[in-house]
Motif scaffolding. Sequence first.
Motif, PDB file in Angstrom:
ATOM      1  N   LYS A  47       0.828  -1.208   0.000  1.00 20.64           N
ATOM      2  CA  LYS A  47       0.000   0.000   0.000  1.00 20.64           C
ATOM      3  C   LYS A  47       0.860   1.254   0.000  1.00 20.64           C
ATOM      4  CE  LYS A  47      -4.116  -1.933   2.232  1.00 20.64           C
ATOM      5  NZ  LYS A  47      -5.031  -1.846   3.391  1.00 20.64           N
ATOM      6  N   GLU A  48       1.963   1.215   0.728  1.00 24.23           N
ATOM      7  CA  GLU A  48       2.849   2.377   0.803  1.00 24.23           C
ATOM      8  C   GLU A  48       3.431   2.717  -0.572  1.00 24.23           C
ATOM      9  OE1 GLU A  48       5.252   3.823   4.544  1.00 24.23           O
ATOM     10  OE2 GLU A  48       6.186   2.067   3.608  1.00 24.23           O
ATOM     11  N   LEU A  49       3.888   1.702  -1.274  1.00 24.73           N
ATOM     12  CA  LEU A  49       4.452   1.919  -2.598  1.00 24.73           C
ATOM     13  C   LEU A  49       3.386   2.375  -3.583  1.00 24.73           C
ATOM     14  CD1 LEU A  49       6.615   1.798  -4.777  1.00 24.73           C
ATOM     15  CD2 LEU A  49       6.256  -0.679  -4.932  1.00 24.73           C
ATOM     16  N   LEU A  50       2.261   1.696  -3.590  1.00 20.46           N
ATOM     17  CA  LEU A  50       1.209   2.036  -4.550  1.00 20.46           C
ATOM     18  C   LEU A  50       0.619   3.416  -4.269  1.00 20.46           C
ATOM     19  CD1 LEU A  50      -0.542  -1.433  -4.898  1.00 20.46           C
ATOM     20  CD2 LEU A  50       1.093  -0.352  -6.451  1.00 20.46           C
ATOM     21  N   ASN A  51       0.531   3.804  -3.010  1.00 24.39           N
ATOM     22  CA  ASN A  51       0.064   5.153  -2.683  1.00 24.39           C
ATOM     23  C   ASN A  51       1.055   6.197  -3.205  1.00 24.39           C
ATOM     24  OD1 ASN A  51      -2.264   4.330  -1.388  1.00 24.39           O
ATOM     25  ND2 ASN A  51      -1.380   4.386   0.664  1.00 24.39           N
ATOM     26  N   ALA A  52       2.354   5.902  -3.063  1.00 22.29           N
ATOM     27  CA  ALA A  52       3.374   6.829  -3.553  1.00 22.29           C
ATOM     28  C   ALA A  52       3.297   6.969  -5.068  1.00 22.29           C
ATOM     29  CB  ALA A  52       4.761   6.346  -3.133  1.00 22.29           C
ATOM     30  N   VAL A  53       3.053   5.858  -5.757  1.00 21.04           N
ATOM     31  CA  VAL A  53       2.920   5.886  -7.218  1.00 21.04           C
ATOM     32  C   VAL A  53       1.697   6.708  -7.615  1.00 21.04           C
ATOM     33  CG1 VAL A  53       2.488   4.488  -9.273  1.00 21.04           C
ATOM     34  CG2 VAL A  53       4.112   3.690  -7.547  1.00 21.04           C
ATOM     35  N   GLU A  54       0.588   6.475  -6.923  1.00 21.19           N
ATOM     36  CA  GLU A  54      -0.653   7.192  -7.255  1.00 21.19           C
ATOM     37  C   GLU A  54      -0.516   8.688  -7.005  1.00 21.19           C
ATOM     38  OE1 GLU A  54      -5.449   6.644  -6.568  1.00 21.19           O
ATOM     39  OE2 GLU A  54      -4.065   5.991  -4.987  1.00 21.19           O
TER      40      GLU A  54
ATOM     41  N   ALA B 186      12.631   8.885  -8.991  1.00 17.34           N
ATOM     42  CA  ALA B 186      13.088   9.606  -7.800  1.00 17.34           C
ATOM     43  C   ALA B 186      11.920  10.244  -7.065  1.00 17.34           C
ATOM     44  CB  ALA B 186      14.113  10.669  -8.197  1.00 17.34           C
ATOM     45  N   GLY B 187      10.954  10.745  -7.830  1.00 19.51           N
ATOM     46  CA  GLY B 187       9.778  11.357  -7.225  1.00 19.51           C
ATOM     47  C   GLY B 187       8.966  10.372  -6.404  1.00 19.51           C
ATOM     48  N   VAL B 188       8.751   9.183  -6.941  1.00 17.52           N
ATOM     49  CA  VAL B 188       8.012   8.150  -6.202  1.00 17.52           C
ATOM     50  C   VAL B 188       8.778   7.778  -4.934  1.00 17.52           C
ATOM     51  CG1 VAL B 188       7.150   5.787  -6.247  1.00 17.52           C
ATOM     52  CG2 VAL B 188       6.891   7.233  -8.267  1.00 17.52           C
ATOM     53  N   MET B 189      10.092   7.607  -5.051  1.00 16.20           N
ATOM     54  CA  MET B 189      10.895   7.266  -3.876  1.00 16.20           C
ATOM     55  C   MET B 189      10.835   8.374  -2.828  1.00 16.20           C
ATOM     56  SD  MET B 189      14.207   5.179  -5.366  1.00 16.20           S
ATOM     57  CE  MET B 189      14.854   6.488  -6.419  1.00 16.20           C
ATOM     58  N   GLY B 190      10.766   9.620  -3.308  1.00 11.49           N
ATOM     59  CA  GLY B 190      10.684  10.747  -2.393  1.00 11.49           C
ATOM     60  C   GLY B 190       9.387  10.788  -1.605  1.00 11.49           C
ATOM     61  N   ARG B 191       8.343  10.176  -2.101  1.00 15.69           N
ATOM     62  CA  ARG B 191       7.074  10.103  -1.363  1.00 15.69           C
ATOM     63  C   ARG B 191       7.180   9.185  -0.143  1.00 15.69           C
ATOM     64  NH1 ARG B 191       4.006  14.317  -3.321  1.00 15.69           N
ATOM     65  NH2 ARG B 191       3.555  14.091  -5.554  1.00 15.69           N
ATOM     66  N   ILE B 192       8.170   8.270  -0.175  1.00 16.64           N
ATOM     67  CA  ILE B 192       8.311   7.290   0.899  1.00 16.64           C
ATOM     68  C   ILE B 192       9.521   7.605   1.777  1.00 16.64           C
ATOM     69  CG2 ILE B 192       8.665   4.850   1.451  1.00 16.64           C
ATOM     70  CD1 ILE B 192       7.386   4.182  -1.267  1.00 16.64           C
ATOM     71  N   ALA B 193      10.666   7.836   1.158  1.00 13.24           N
ATOM     72  CA  ALA B 193      11.925   8.001   1.887  1.00 13.24           C
ATOM     73  C   ALA B 193      12.058   9.405   2.462  1.00 13.24           C
ATOM     74  CB  ALA B 193      13.092   7.700   0.958  1.00 13.24           C
TER      75      ALA B 193
END
Length: 217
Positions: A26-33, A95-102
Motif C-alpha cells: 500500500k505504501e508503494l502504490l500510494n506513492a505511485v498514485e 526519484a519522485g516516487v521514492m521521495g514520497r516514501i523516503a
Amino acid sequence: MSPRAVEQEGFAALLLRLRAEGISSKELLNAVEQTPRTLFTPPQFQENAYSSRLVPLDCGSFMEGFDFTVRLLHHLSLKPGQRILEVGTGSGFTAGVMGRIAERVLTIDRYKTLVTGAQKNLEKAGIRNVIVRHADGSIGLAGEGTFDRILVTAAFSSLPRVFSDHLVSGGVLIVPIMMSETECRIVRLTRTGSRFDREDLFEAPYLPIVPQLASFL
C-alpha cells in the motif's frame, strides 16, 4: 481524454497487473498514485505515460515502462526515514516516487539537460525532498556518506565495487549487469556487515553506463 482521466485509468489498470505479480504494498502504490506520471512524460508521449512501453527522453535516454518501474521499486523495499541514491535521473519520475516514501533522495545524471528537466518536473509535482545533481555516476559519489538504498539505472559489465562503501549494513543495491552483449539483468545486492548477498531478478532494457559528464547536453 483529460490528463486526470489518463492517470486514473492508467493506475487502475496497473493495479490489476501488479496484483497478478503479487505486488500489493500500500505504501508503494500510494506513492505511485500520488506522483502523476503525466507530469514527467514529454507532451508528445502522454498517451504512453501509463503503458509498459519505453518512452523516449532527451539525450538518448528513456523512461522505463510503468510496470517495470514499479517492479524495480518493489524489489528495492523502500521504508520511511531512509536515504536513497539513484544513479540515472531520467525524467525524475522514479526519484519522485521514492521521495514520497523516503526521507531524502539524491539522484544524479551525466546530462545537464535531464537534470534541469527533472528538477522542473519534481517542482511541478510538489516534491521537495529530492535533490537532483549533475554528476558522473560511473565513479560513485564521494563525500555524501552512506545510503540505505541505491538504485542504478544504467548497466555495468560487472558488479560495481564503487558503490560498496556507499551502502549501510542491511542496505540494498539494485543494479543492471550486462550478462552478454545483448542481455542485461537486474541484480539485487543486500549488504550484511562486509558480506553481500546476490540475487538475480529479471531482464532489463538498460544500456551500458557511460563514464564522465556529457560535454554538451
